[in-house]
Design a protein around this motif. Sequence first.
Motif, mmCIF file in Angstrom:
data_model
loop_
_atom_site.group_PDB
_atom_site.id
_atom_site.type_symbol
_atom_site.label_atom_id
_atom_site.label_comp_id
_atom_site.label_asym_id
_atom_site.label_seq_id
_atom_site.Cartn_x
_atom_site.Cartn_y
_atom_site.Cartn_z
ATOM 1 N N PRO A 1 -68.523 24.627 -43.928
ATOM 2 C CA PRO A 1 -67.328 24.159 -44.640
ATOM 3 C C PRO A 1 -67.692 23.220 -45.785
ATOM 4 C CG PRO A 1 -67.074 23.931 -42.260
ATOM 5 C CD PRO A 1 -68.513 24.260 -42.498
ATOM 6 N N ALA A 2 -66.903 23.280 -46.860
ATOM 7 C CA ALA A 2 -67.166 22.436 -48.021
ATOM 8 C C ALA A 2 -67.134 20.956 -47.650
ATOM 9 C CB ALA A 2 -66.150 22.737 -49.122
ATOM 10 N N SER A 3 -66.267 20.575 -46.713
ATOM 11 C CA SER A 3 -66.175 19.163 -46.328
ATOM 12 C C SER A 3 -67.449 18.691 -45.622
ATOM 13 C CB SER A 3 -64.949 18.939 -45.439
ATOM 14 O OG SER A 3 -64.942 19.834 -44.344
ATOM 15 N N MET A 4 -68.127 19.594 -44.891
ATOM 16 C CA MET A 4 -69.401 19.216 -44.285
ATOM 17 C C MET A 4 -70.465 19.051 -45.363
ATOM 18 S SD MET A 4 -71.765 21.197 -41.423
ATOM 19 C CE MET A 4 -70.680 20.861 -40.023
ATOM 20 N N THR A 5 -70.475 19.963 -46.321
ATOM 21 C CA THR A 5 -71.429 19.855 -47.424
ATOM 22 C C THR A 5 -71.228 18.555 -48.194
ATOM 23 O OG1 THR A 5 -71.528 22.263 -47.638
ATOM 24 C CG2 THR A 5 -72.261 20.976 -49.528
ATOM 25 N N GLU A 6 -69.986 18.149 -48.372
ATOM 26 C CA GLU A 6 -69.702 16.901 -49.074
ATOM 27 C C GLU A 6 -70.258 15.696 -48.322
ATOM 28 O OE1 GLU A 6 -65.497 16.914 -49.588
ATOM 29 O OE2 GLU A 6 -65.525 18.550 -51.070
ATOM 30 N N LEU A 7 -70.149 15.703 -46.996
ATOM 31 C CA LEU A 7 -70.726 14.618 -46.202
ATOM 32 C C LEU A 7 -72.237 14.538 -46.409
ATOM 33 C CD1 LEU A 7 -68.987 14.835 -42.698
ATOM 34 C CD2 LEU A 7 -68.893 12.919 -44.292
ATOM 35 N N ILE A 8 -72.886 15.691 -46.402
ATOM 36 C CA ILE A 8 -74.334 15.727 -46.590
ATOM 37 C C ILE A 8 -74.697 15.229 -47.987
ATOM 38 C CG2 ILE A 8 -76.347 17.252 -46.710
ATOM 39 C CD1 ILE A 8 -74.843 19.056 -44.656
ATOM 40 N N GLU A 9 -73.968 15.706 -48.990
ATOM 41 C CA GLU A 9 -74.242 15.280 -50.363
ATOM 42 C C GLU A 9 -74.082 13.773 -50.513
ATOM 43 O OE1 GLU A 9 -72.341 15.671 -54.839
ATOM 44 O OE2 GLU A 9 -71.695 17.066 -53.283
ATOM 45 N N GLN A 10 -73.026 13.217 -49.957
ATOM 46 C CA GLN A 10 -72.801 11.775 -50.054
ATOM 47 C C GLN A 10 -73.960 10.987 -49.456
ATOM 48 O OE1 GLN A 10 -69.015 11.135 -48.156
ATOM 49 N NE2 GLN A 10 -67.889 12.297 -49.708
ATOM 50 N N SER A 11 -74.467 11.440 -48.325
ATOM 51 C CA SER A 11 -75.601 10.758 -47.701
ATOM 52 C C SER A 11 -76.852 10.870 -48.557
ATOM 53 C CB SER A 11 -75.866 11.334 -46.308
ATOM 54 O OG SER A 11 -74.803 11.044 -45.436
#
Length: 236
Positions: free
Chosen positions: A185-195
């Motif tokens: 999901p895009a929201s999971m990818t966003e969490l990874i990117e933020q980290s």
Amino acid sequence: MIDKGALAVSQEVISYLDAAPEQAAAREEHVVILPGSGCTKSMNQAFAKDFADLGHRALCLDFSGHGESSGDFADLTLARRRDQAAALIEARVPAQRPVILVGFSMSGQTAADLIEILGERVTGIALGAPAIYPGALREVPFGDPSFLQLLSDPQTWTDSPALAALSAFRGKALLLIPEHDEQVPASMTELIEQSMRANPRFTMQVLPGADHGLDEWFGRHPTVRRTLITTLTASP
């Protein structure tokens, strides 16, 4: 030169390939390629050969229940994936040699778990379409219905130990995002990117036309594959 080998890890036999540079003066960093769930070392053989051609010794494995390794996929866990990859590194990479990790899909979590084990020995990571998993799932077999039930709740994703590991990492870090990802999901990818953005050496690249199966996609795109390798292994 690419050789195949087998390594006993706990009660499993883990199959791996070892791509060695032909030139005598090989680069110091060893590369470990971690396939995604359901994928095999053979899908990444071209990747390993390209790393070797540029002077890096490259390893890739079949996790248990995959490819030529023993075991049943339903019995595999995130912790066992971590331990199998760590055992391969311990057996095939000389002590204290730096390591570059390339992880696809589920192996985004596995790469982060290895950073916790190897610490500053990890000098670079490339995560392709990565997924992360809450800590509560570390020991849950993939065949257990509760695995997907818990993972389906987005509120559990922030409990993944991968986020802290990626946020603290200060080696070269690449995040490779397929244009069309039907699994993460895009929201999971966003969490990874933020980290990962906490790292000043972080770079993100969107891969036009690619889907979630980057193990196979990179095999069909040698120019993109070699450009990635050059970027990941370039000196600071």
